[in-house]
Design an enzyme around this catalytic site. Structure first.
Site, short mmCIF file in Angstrom:
data_model
loop_
_atom_site.label_atom_id
_atom_site.label_comp_id
_atom_site.label_asym_id
_atom_site.label_seq_id
_atom_site.Cartn_x
_atom_site.Cartn_y
_atom_site.Cartn_z
N TYR A 126 4.70 -26.71 68.73
CA TYR A 126 5.76 -27.58 68.21
C TYR A 126 7.10 -27.06 68.71
O TYR A 126 7.42 -25.88 68.55
CB TYR A 126 5.76 -27.58 66.68
CG TYR A 126 6.74 -28.59 66.10
CD1 TYR A 126 6.30 -29.85 65.72
CD2 TYR A 126 8.09 -28.30 65.99
CE1 TYR A 126 7.19 -30.79 65.23
CE2 TYR A 126 8.99 -29.23 65.51
CZ TYR A 126 8.55 -30.47 65.12
OH TYR A 126 9.43 -31.41 64.65
N GLN A 187 4.65 -35.10 60.49
CA GLN A 187 3.63 -35.99 61.06
C GLN A 187 3.03 -35.42 62.35
O GLN A 187 1.83 -35.58 62.61
CB GLN A 187 4.19 -37.39 61.30
CG GLN A 187 5.37 -37.48 62.25
CD GLN A 187 6.71 -37.31 61.56
OE1 GLN A 187 6.80 -36.73 60.48
NE2 GLN A 187 7.76 -37.81 62.19
N GLN A 255 24.12 -14.33 65.51
CA GLN A 255 23.13 -14.82 64.56
C GLN A 255 23.77 -15.66 63.46
O GLN A 255 23.17 -16.61 62.96
CB GLN A 255 22.36 -13.65 63.95
CG GLN A 255 21.57 -12.86 64.97
CD GLN A 255 20.67 -13.74 65.81
OE1 GLN A 255 19.72 -14.34 65.30
NE2 GLN A 255 20.95 -13.84 67.10
N HIS A 258 23.77 -19.45 63.82
CA HIS A 258 22.51 -20.22 63.76
C HIS A 258 22.54 -21.22 62.62
O HIS A 258 22.34 -22.41 62.81
CB HIS A 258 21.32 -19.28 63.59
CG HIS A 258 20.69 -18.88 64.88
ND1 HIS A 258 20.04 -19.76 65.70
CD2 HIS A 258 20.59 -17.68 65.49
CE1 HIS A 258 19.58 -19.13 66.76
NE2 HIS A 258 19.91 -17.87 66.66
N GLU A 323 14.51 -9.22 61.37
CA GLU A 323 13.99 -9.90 62.56
C GLU A 323 14.49 -9.18 63.82
O GLU A 323 13.70 -8.81 64.69
CB GLU A 323 14.48 -11.34 62.54
CG GLU A 323 14.07 -12.17 63.74
CD GLU A 323 14.71 -13.54 63.73
OE1 GLU A 323 14.23 -14.41 64.48
OE2 GLU A 323 15.69 -13.76 62.98
N HIS A 324 15.78 -8.99 63.93
CA HIS A 324 16.40 -8.28 65.05
C HIS A 324 17.10 -7.03 64.54
O HIS A 324 17.87 -7.10 63.58
CB HIS A 324 17.45 -9.17 65.75
CG HIS A 324 16.95 -10.52 66.14
ND1 HIS A 324 17.27 -11.66 65.42
CD2 HIS A 324 16.16 -10.92 67.15
CE1 HIS A 324 16.69 -12.71 66.00
NE2 HIS A 324 16.01 -12.29 67.04
N ASP A 357 16.47 -13.09 73.28
CA ASP A 357 16.24 -14.50 73.01
C ASP A 357 15.83 -15.26 74.27
O ASP A 357 15.06 -16.23 74.18
CB ASP A 357 17.53 -15.14 72.47
CG ASP A 357 17.62 -15.05 70.96
OD1 ASP A 357 16.63 -14.66 70.31
OD2 ASP A 357 18.70 -15.36 70.42
N GLU A 411 -27.09 -3.33 46.06
CA GLU A 411 -26.30 -4.54 45.79
C GLU A 411 -27.15 -5.65 45.18
O GLU A 411 -26.63 -6.73 44.87
CB GLU A 411 -25.63 -5.02 47.08
CG GLU A 411 -24.58 -4.03 47.59
CD GLU A 411 -23.76 -4.57 48.74
OE1 GLU A 411 -24.12 -5.62 49.30
OE2 GLU A 411 -22.74 -3.94 49.08
N HIS A 416 -32.00 -9.65 51.59
CA HIS A 416 -31.44 -8.80 52.63
C HIS A 416 -32.39 -7.63 52.91
O HIS A 416 -32.70 -7.31 54.06
CB HIS A 416 -30.08 -8.24 52.20
CG HIS A 416 -28.94 -9.19 52.37
ND1 HIS A 416 -28.85 -10.37 51.69
CD2 HIS A 416 -27.82 -9.12 53.16
CE1 HIS A 416 -27.73 -10.99 52.04
NE2 HIS A 416 -27.10 -10.25 52.94
#
Length: 428
Positions: A126, A187, A255, A258, A323-324, A357, A411, A416
């Site tokens: 995406y 969608q 940043q 953004h 993140e950075h 980036d 068990e 088994h």
């Protein structure tokens, strides 16, 4: 005024960290309801529902983006941009090739064990569209999948009014993308996850998007895999008195521009640097086209935090898990071993976050919101799956039979244990 605060007391710092933890947390019931309705409609209605939402939100009724359109629009891209994308793509591909994994096996008496590494069969990417044009997102999400060996990559990008971004189209052409759909939003995520008459379902969905895209990715997880839920951008800079205030201020603003939820933070043991950076932020902010967004980010989620020393800065950085993470100190590499939690670490004054980036090579899809405590950047490994392979001879089987049978009996799993007994000749 930048609104950037200098925090000195532990109480101030803890209050700020609490605010950061709440930043962007949760999605309103209204958005969840709208997203859920869209996802379910596309799951049940296929192309018909997908087209209905594409007409409603983007104003056109086209699903697949023809190769001719990609070529024509890419031709409009300035040559300098194409050259820059080509250099960036080459570096990104070179870096990600180093992340490749190989299958392996080991043998002992009568037992062969191993792991088979195979790429995912089909992946959905995406890419945001509309007013935003992010060709770097195409490069960072598609190239690792290509390096991993994914055979089918379906890319979706919204094209409001049917309009496309030439630079983004140039990136698609550069990577020889064949399957591109001009749909977006929840969608598009639903179509990739469940499939429609025109879009076969994928195994994994990667790529950033708005709050509806993020909510839809949460909803389809389990039907398909996803990369991560991307939160607001963030940068944390550790700096001592040797740092250049102009550089630190510029990187904080890189940043802050953004969005209003972005978090720019400076940790320093130098009061003189703290004051100089705050003043430099004010000066540089005035020249930014997105100064209103940056100012809000600085005021609400930005801070300059005073620490007693660099080790205290590292400890606080690990709590924040940004993140950075930039390190602007006299000996930046000396601090690296103490920095455990960060999406990406940028060492020294000549390694600003924007090089990561766009063109350095490592992926810019990074964990946000403190998830760097356990999450990693997007990479080739995200498009690979690991299958265990076991092969026993009779000798190898008998060497472990009693161990397996004993554990099965403990068990209470009789069948088994019987699988072992029948081979040992203990029962019919």
């Amino acid at each position: 005024m930048s609104g950037m605060k200098i925090l000195r007391t532990q109480r101030e710092i803890e209050a700020f960290l609490a605010r950061l933890r709440k930043r962007g947390a949760g999605v309103s019931p209204e958005i969840l309801g709208q997203t859920g309705a869209i996802v379910e409609a596309v799951r049940k209605g296929g192309d018909k529902a997908l087209l209905r939402y594409t007409r409603k939100f983007d104003g056109h009724g086209r699903l697949r983006l023809p190769r001719t359109v990609i070529e024509q629009e890419a031709e409009k891209t300035p040559r300098a941009v194409v050259r820059a994308l080509t250099v960036a793509a080459g570096r990104i591909r070179k870096f990600h090739r180093l992340q490749r994994e190989g299958s392996w096996s080991v043998k002992e008496a009568g037992i062969t064990l191993g792991q088979r590494i195979t790429p995912l069969g089909r992946v959905g990417v995406y890419v945001p569209g509309g007013r935003a044009s992010y060709p770097s997102t195409v490069l960072m999400n598609v190239i690792p999948a290509q390096v991993a060996g994914v055979r089918e990559i379906a890319l979706t990008v919204p094209t409001p009014g049917g309009e496309t971004s030439p630079a983004l189209m140039a990136a698609l052409r550069l990577l020889k993308m064949k399957e591109v759909y001009s749909v977006g939003g929840a969608q598009a995520v639903a179509a990739l996850a469940y499939g429609t008459e025109s879009i076969p379902p994928v195994d994994k969905i990667v790529g950033p998007g708005n709050v509806y895209v993020a909510a839809a990715k949460r909803m389809v997880f389990g039907t398909v895999d996803i990369d991560m839920i991307a939160g607001p951008s963030e940068i944390l800079i550790i700096a001592d008195a040797s740092a250049e205030p102009r550089y630190a201020a510029a990187d904080l603003l890189s940043q802050a521009e953004h969005d209003e939820l972005a978090s720019p933070v400076l940790l320093t043991d130098s009061g003189e640097l703290a004051r100089a950076v705050r003043e430099e932020v004010r000066r540089q902010l005035r020249a930014l086209a997105r100064k209103d967004i940056a100012r809000s980010s600085l005021r609400n989620y930005g801070a300059i935090i005073m620490v007693p020393d660099l080790m205290a800065a590292a400890a606080l950085a690990n709590r924040i898990a940004p993140e950075h993470l930039e390190v602007m100190t006299t000996r930046p590499r000396a601090l690296l071993a103490s920095l455990r939690n960060a999406g990406a670490v940028f060492l020294g004054p000549w390694t600003p976050e924007p090089v990561g980036d766009y063109a350095a090579g490592p992926n810019h899809t990074l964990p946000t919101g403190g998830t760097a405590r356990w999450a990693s950047p997007l990479g080739v490994y995200d498009f690979l799956k690991r299958t265990s392979v076991l092969e026993f001879t009779k000798q190898g089987f008998l060497s472990l039979a009693q161990t397996v049978q004993t554990v099965a009996d403990v068990e209470g799993l009789e069948a088994h244990g019987n699988s072992i007994r029948v081979r040992r000749g203990d029962s019919a």
